[in-house]
Design a protein around this motif. Sequence first.
Motif, PDB file in Angstrom:
ATOM      1  N   ASP A 520       0.930  -6.080 -33.157  1.00  0.00           N
ATOM      2  CA  ASP A 520       1.183  -5.965 -34.519  1.00  0.00           C
ATOM      3  C   ASP A 520       0.245  -4.802 -35.350  1.00  0.00           C
ATOM      4  O   ASP A 520      -0.387  -4.166 -34.559  1.00  0.00           O
ATOM      5  CB  ASP A 520       0.483  -7.451 -35.215  1.00  0.00           C
ATOM      6  CG  ASP A 520       0.903  -7.724 -36.475  1.00  0.00           C
ATOM      7  OD1 ASP A 520       1.501  -7.053 -37.207  1.00  0.00           O
ATOM      8  OD2 ASP A 520       0.597  -8.587 -37.228  1.00  0.00           O
ATOM      9  N   ASN A 521       0.515  -4.569 -36.432  1.00  0.00           N
ATOM     10  CA  ASN A 521       0.241  -3.454 -36.957  1.00  0.00           C
ATOM     11  C   ASN A 521      -1.270  -3.737 -37.548  1.00  0.00           C
ATOM     12  O   ASN A 521      -1.551  -3.717 -38.758  1.00  0.00           O
ATOM     13  CB  ASN A 521       0.843  -2.855 -38.125  1.00  0.00           C
ATOM     14  CG  ASN A 521       0.521  -1.482 -38.547  1.00  0.00           C
ATOM     15  OD1 ASN A 521       0.115  -0.648 -37.964  1.00  0.00           O
ATOM     16  ND2 ASN A 521       0.782  -1.101 -40.057  1.00  0.00           N
ATOM     17  N   ASP A 522      -2.265  -3.753 -36.630  1.00  0.00           N
ATOM     18  CA  ASP A 522      -3.646  -4.048 -36.849  1.00  0.00           C
ATOM     19  C   ASP A 522      -4.679  -3.150 -36.561  1.00  0.00           C
ATOM     20  O   ASP A 522      -5.583  -3.132 -36.805  1.00  0.00           O
ATOM     21  CB  ASP A 522      -3.899  -5.432 -35.958  1.00  0.00           C
ATOM     22  CG  ASP A 522      -3.887  -5.116 -34.428  1.00  0.00           C
ATOM     23  OD1 ASP A 522      -3.304  -4.124 -34.174  1.00  0.00           O
ATOM     24  OD2 ASP A 522      -4.575  -5.450 -33.815  1.00  0.00           O
ATOM     25  N   ASN A 523      -4.142  -1.856 -36.383  1.00  0.00           N
ATOM     26  CA  ASN A 523      -5.074  -0.599 -36.104  1.00  0.00           C
ATOM     27  C   ASN A 523      -4.525   0.401 -37.106  1.00  0.00           C
ATOM     28  O   ASN A 523      -3.452   0.692 -37.363  1.00  0.00           O
ATOM     29  CB  ASN A 523      -5.027  -0.327 -34.749  1.00  0.00           C
ATOM     30  CG  ASN A 523      -5.576  -1.124 -33.767  1.00  0.00           C
ATOM     31  OD1 ASN A 523      -6.814  -1.251 -33.621  1.00  0.00           O
ATOM     32  ND2 ASN A 523      -4.784  -2.103 -33.323  1.00  0.00           N
ATOM     33  N   SER A 524      -5.488   0.882 -37.829  1.00  0.00           N
ATOM     34  CA  SER A 524      -5.403   2.255 -38.689  1.00  0.00           C
ATOM     35  C   SER A 524      -5.532   3.439 -37.571  1.00  0.00           C
ATOM     36  O   SER A 524      -6.274   3.316 -36.612  1.00  0.00           O
ATOM     37  CB  SER A 524      -6.505   2.449 -39.676  1.00  0.00           C
ATOM     38  OG  SER A 524      -6.399   1.151 -40.504  1.00  0.00           O
ATOM     39  N   PRO A 525      -4.838   4.539 -38.100  1.00  0.00           N
ATOM     40  CA  PRO A 525      -5.061   5.787 -37.311  1.00  0.00           C
ATOM     41  C   PRO A 525      -6.387   6.177 -37.159  1.00  0.00           C
ATOM     42  O   PRO A 525      -7.401   5.767 -38.262  1.00  0.00           O
ATOM     43  CB  PRO A 525      -4.192   6.958 -38.398  1.00  0.00           C
ATOM     44  CG  PRO A 525      -3.176   5.710 -38.801  1.00  0.00           C
ATOM     45  CD  PRO A 525      -4.041   4.629 -39.156  1.00  0.00           C
ATOM     46  N   VAL A 526      -6.741   6.809 -36.390  1.00  0.00           N
ATOM     47  CA  VAL A 526      -8.240   7.282 -36.509  1.00  0.00           C
ATOM     48  C   VAL A 526      -8.387   8.717 -36.058  1.00  0.00           C
ATOM     49  O   VAL A 526      -7.588   9.224 -35.128  1.00  0.00           O
ATOM     50  CB  VAL A 526      -9.011   6.422 -35.057  1.00  0.00           C
ATOM     51  CG1 VAL A 526     -10.403   6.888 -34.996  1.00  0.00           C
ATOM     52  CG2 VAL A 526      -9.136   5.015 -35.274  1.00  0.00           C
ATOM     53  N   PHE A 527      -8.956   9.593 -36.680  1.00  0.00           N
ATOM     54  CA  PHE A 527      -9.175  10.879 -36.699  1.00  0.00           C
ATOM     55  C   PHE A 527      -9.994  11.158 -35.569  1.00  0.00           C
ATOM     56  O   PHE A 527     -11.132  10.325 -35.523  1.00  0.00           O
ATOM     57  CB  PHE A 527      -9.573  11.492 -37.882  1.00  0.00           C
ATOM     58  CG  PHE A 527      -8.436  11.743 -38.841  1.00  0.00           C
ATOM     59  CD1 PHE A 527      -7.702  12.922 -38.749  1.00  0.00           C
ATOM     60  CD2 PHE A 527      -8.364  10.952 -40.050  1.00  0.00           C
ATOM     61  CE1 PHE A 527      -6.522  13.263 -39.737  1.00  0.00           C
ATOM     62  CE2 PHE A 527      -7.275  11.225 -40.697  1.00  0.00           C
ATOM     63  CZ  PHE A 527      -6.560  12.212 -40.745  1.00  0.00           C
ATOM     64  N   SER A 528      -9.695  12.361 -34.705  1.00  0.00           N
ATOM     65  CA  SER A 528     -10.784  12.752 -33.897  1.00  0.00           C
ATOM     66  C   SER A 528     -12.335  13.173 -34.481  1.00  0.00           C
ATOM     67  O   SER A 528     -13.065  12.843 -33.848  1.00  0.00           O
ATOM     68  CB  SER A 528     -10.358  13.626 -32.853  1.00  0.00           C
ATOM     69  OG  SER A 528     -10.073  14.950 -33.700  1.00  0.00           O
ATOM     70  N   GLN A 529     -12.204  13.582 -35.606  1.00  0.00           N
ATOM     71  CA  GLN A 529     -13.436  14.145 -36.439  1.00  0.00           C
ATOM     72  C   GLN A 529     -13.162  13.610 -37.714  1.00  0.00           C
ATOM     73  O   GLN A 529     -12.111  13.467 -38.538  1.00  0.00           O
ATOM     74  CB  GLN A 529     -13.467  15.369 -36.351  1.00  0.00           C
ATOM     75  CG  GLN A 529     -13.917  15.873 -34.890  1.00  0.00           C
ATOM     76  CD  GLN A 529     -13.974  17.544 -34.951  1.00  0.00           C
ATOM     77  OE1 GLN A 529     -13.045  18.160 -35.064  1.00  0.00           O
ATOM     78  NE2 GLN A 529     -15.175  17.841 -34.881  1.00  0.00           N
ATOM     79  N   GLN A 530     -14.140  12.953 -38.150  1.00  0.00           N
ATOM     80  CA  GLN A 530     -14.323  12.339 -39.747  1.00  0.00           C
ATOM     81  C   GLN A 530     -14.367  13.418 -40.680  1.00  0.00           C
ATOM     82  O   GLN A 530     -13.983  13.601 -41.687  1.00  0.00           O
ATOM     83  CB  GLN A 530     -15.045  11.262 -40.092  1.00  0.00           C
ATOM     84  CG  GLN A 530     -14.766  10.114 -39.289  1.00  0.00           C
ATOM     85  CD  GLN A 530     -13.369   9.577 -40.099  1.00  0.00           C
ATOM     86  OE1 GLN A 530     -13.176   9.508 -41.422  1.00  0.00           O
ATOM     87  NE2 GLN A 530     -12.589   8.993 -39.168  1.00  0.00           N
ATOM     88  N   LEU A 531     -15.325  14.652 -40.292  1.00  0.00           N
ATOM     89  CA  LEU A 531     -15.451  15.822 -40.791  1.00  0.00           C
ATOM     90  C   LEU A 531     -14.987  16.970 -40.264  1.00  0.00           C
ATOM     91  O   LEU A 531     -15.514  17.349 -39.007  1.00  0.00           O
ATOM     92  CB  LEU A 531     -16.862  15.856 -41.296  1.00  0.00           C
ATOM     93  CG  LEU A 531     -17.196  17.217 -41.776  1.00  0.00           C
ATOM     94  CD1 LEU A 531     -16.767  17.276 -43.160  1.00  0.00           C
ATOM     95  CD2 LEU A 531     -18.923  17.325 -42.083  1.00  0.00           C
ATOM     96  N   ALA A 551      -4.886  12.376 -35.054  1.00  0.00           N
ATOM     97  CA  ALA A 551      -5.359  11.174 -35.255  1.00  0.00           C
ATOM     98  C   ALA A 551      -4.500  10.448 -34.215  1.00  0.00           C
ATOM     99  O   ALA A 551      -3.323  10.519 -34.050  1.00  0.00           O
ATOM    100  CB  ALA A 551      -5.001  10.539 -36.650  1.00  0.00           C
ATOM    101  N   THR A 552      -5.205   9.271 -33.675  1.00  0.00           N
ATOM    102  CA  THR A 552      -4.471   8.251 -32.701  1.00  0.00           C
ATOM    103  C   THR A 552      -4.315   7.116 -33.309  1.00  0.00           C
ATOM    104  O   THR A 552      -5.231   6.424 -34.206  1.00  0.00           O
ATOM    105  CB  THR A 552      -5.472   8.211 -31.422  1.00  0.00           C
ATOM    106  OG1 THR A 552      -6.552   7.943 -31.614  1.00  0.00           O
ATOM    107  CG2 THR A 552      -5.150   9.498 -30.790  1.00  0.00           C
TER     108      THR A 552
END
Length: 943
Positions: A520-531, A551-552
């Motif tokens: 299910d689409n329960d995960n948001s993309p995650v950047f390897s670095q926020q800044l 982003a993964t």
Amino acid sequence: QRGGGWGRRLRGRGASWGCGKLFPGSPPSLTPPLPCTPVPLSPQHLLLFLLFVGPFNCFASYSRATELFYSLNEGLPAGVLIGSLARDLRLPTASGQHPAASQPPLSFTLASRGLGGQYVQLDNRSGELHTSAVEIDREALCVESSGVTVFGGEAAVSSSSSPSSESCLLLLDVLVLPQEYFRLVKVKIAIRDVNDNAPRFPVPHIHLSVPENAPVNTRLAIEHPALDPDVGTNGVQTYRLRDNYGVFTLDVEENESGERTPYLIVMGALDRETREEYVTVIVAEDGGTPPLVGSATLTIGISDINDNCPQFSDSQLNITLYGNSSLGTHVATVHAVDMDLGSNAQITYSYSQKVPQSSRDLFHLDESTGAITLSSKVDGDTPRLHRLIILGNGPGCIPAVITVLVTIIKVMMRPPEVVPRFIANEAEGVVYLKELEPINTPIAFFTIKDPDEKYKVNCYLDGDGPFRLSPYKPYNNEYLLETTKPLDYETQQLYEISVVAWNSEGFHVSKIVKVQVLDDNDNSPVFSQQLIELSIEENNVPNAFLTKLHATDADSGERGQVSYFLGPDAPSYFSLDRTTGVLTVSTQLDREEKEKYRYTVKAVDSGFPPRESIATVTITVLDKNDNSPRFINKDFSFFVPENFPGFGEIGVISVTDADAGQNGWVALSVLNGSDIFVIDTGKGVLRAKVSLDREQQSSYVLWIEAVDGGDPALSSTAKITILLLDINDNPPLVLFPQSNMSYLLVLPSTLPGSPITEVYAVDKDTGMNAVIAYSIIGRRGPRPESFRIDPKTGNITLEESLMQNDYGLYRLLVKVSDHGYPEPLHSTVMVNLFVNDTVSNESYIESLLRKEPDISIEEKQPQISIEPTHKKMESASCMPTLVALSIISLGSIALVTGMGIYICLRKGKKHHRADENLEVQIPLNGRINLHMLEKKPMEISNI
């Protein structure tokens, strides 16, 4: 032959036409004219003679064509002698003979400056032919095929069969003048090849396939032979392998056109199953001295043939099977191996014809996998031993054989039965559950039965996972399978559990349940670095690469596909590829305009509804030295009072540099006048090393250079004008009279208002400091008030008529003062006037002048008007002018009358005056040496 290794060949053609005789094979210059006897001809005979002789003249002109052959190596430097046309044609200048003085000298000229002409230099006088600065490259000039290359209508470069098959000819047409020696010389220069090119393979990697069953001495052509632009022995001669592995060698075959092709020869047995590839280096070598080589990687792949058959690792398998086994029970799996590849290694499994049909019906054999399963129920009539002979079949091979002995153990009681009833979605034994389903989500009911109804049956769950199997009350033998916590697809996607039932006799039966977790689409993309911190130099190229965002998303399928977008705060000239995440800037950045950028980027997945995450991008624009120092003004002007103390601050030179760091550091220096002025590099303060005097120099023009600290450094200049303001530091300087000891004779007959003398002074200052006023501050004499001085001009005039009692020495102390501020400066001078008819005794007068005068100082200051006087005259009306003229006329009449009476009185008292005052009898010389009269310097007082 000549020193450069080139030769020549002279070949004459045709004949020369003499006077009534043809000399074949002789150049015209070497054929002496024959004497001819004049014969009178009629006009008809002359016409016939011209018609007959005309064609032969044309033939004679064309017969003066000569060919010269030369040869030289390619790549020779400029100035190398190719040949001497005059000597090789045996013209008079070459053989020691000289043409008559009346004949002009020989001249050699190229008929056309085509392609061939740029490679040679022809001496117009001597006929020597040399190489030019353009180097001859045979490979660039000539193509290895017969024919002629034409440039501008002239056969300039030829590759033909004469004099050899590898000739590269440079063709020139040379005209020999004057007319007496005229001929057209065809010069052919053969360009000889040198070994200046190494062999080169057209591709760096060569692939060759050899079947593994290739017999010894098999020859395979290598399709990409090496190329060498050189010809003959300088071309490719041999090939070799650096490593032949003991099974390969090379041979070279040459075809009719001279092309050499390498062949790979198999020298030993090959086996793909032992080694499937050989990698070596093929080397091509030419025949030059020294030889040049070229190489390429040669990969020899061994192709497979069907030379292996399937084989079983064991010849027999012994299997035991319980009689109460359920349908589909896995019995055994047979596996054969074929060392070949692809279709040659494809294996199928089948029963031998010796296997009875009853065994075939009881046990199913999968022909692809070799798996044996129970396909029918075992009963009391089923044989207890089954001999299964299984064949492993390969293409073109004898089948491999394995025997599987299956022994069936008879069981007296029937096993428990497990009957599932699925609540969740199920297909072919697989239950599908969405992740994030709530706790206690029901999966299936399981009913446990004892077919004999004699034994007690228990049930439990075997396997790992968030599942629970519990009795479902109030019913007996009913069990509910449910979840104990939410499922997470990203943690585990598939669970395999077993529901096991056993009776009191210890007999076990299990039912396998597979649970597939649906994403299910329960995960948001995650950047390897926020800044994301980036930097780029200013003045970048357009569309410059900045970074690649990554982003993964732990979700699967489209839910995990991430797209990238710029935030609303991102400037328009930044671009972000939504698929790859490549961040670029489309325009040049200028650090001086903006140094830092900060904006957001988004990563959005493709789920429904989509989920996103945000990261912050900061971009620092790095400085480049692209700005020169900039002065606040291009021209600076400073007003400085003179006598300003040394190293005092004249002014501040303001300069800025838009760059940062070392690039923005500015050093100031004085380009001119550095011996007087100095500038503080850090503060920009301009100072003078010494005190400045306006009277010596009133202004200074400096050029200031500002240099930044970049590499390379940038600079700019500014003009500095320093104007010195005058201060009242100079008293008036009296130029006349030159001495306090000088004097002037004043005749008693001088009329009132007449100018007597003047005091002339100058002031080195300017402005009001140089405005001079004159005043008499001290007087001595018989009637000292008889003289006055003009305060503005310094003119001394007689105020009143001089009487007999007024004779004698008058001493006037004149004060010369300026109008300086805050206090004026002045000088004084003594004006000596001697009233008498003559100067009869100069020594007496000098003695009087040497005496210190007893003069009282008047404190009255002179009052002068600085404004020009003509302005007042302009403002006066006509009526006052007329009145003044009338008064002057009446005054003149009265003056004339008075002067007549005065002259009469003087004649009567002349003798008396001589006895009364002896000093007036001294005659006055025409010229007075003022330097002799001056006994001490003039006193000048400064206040």
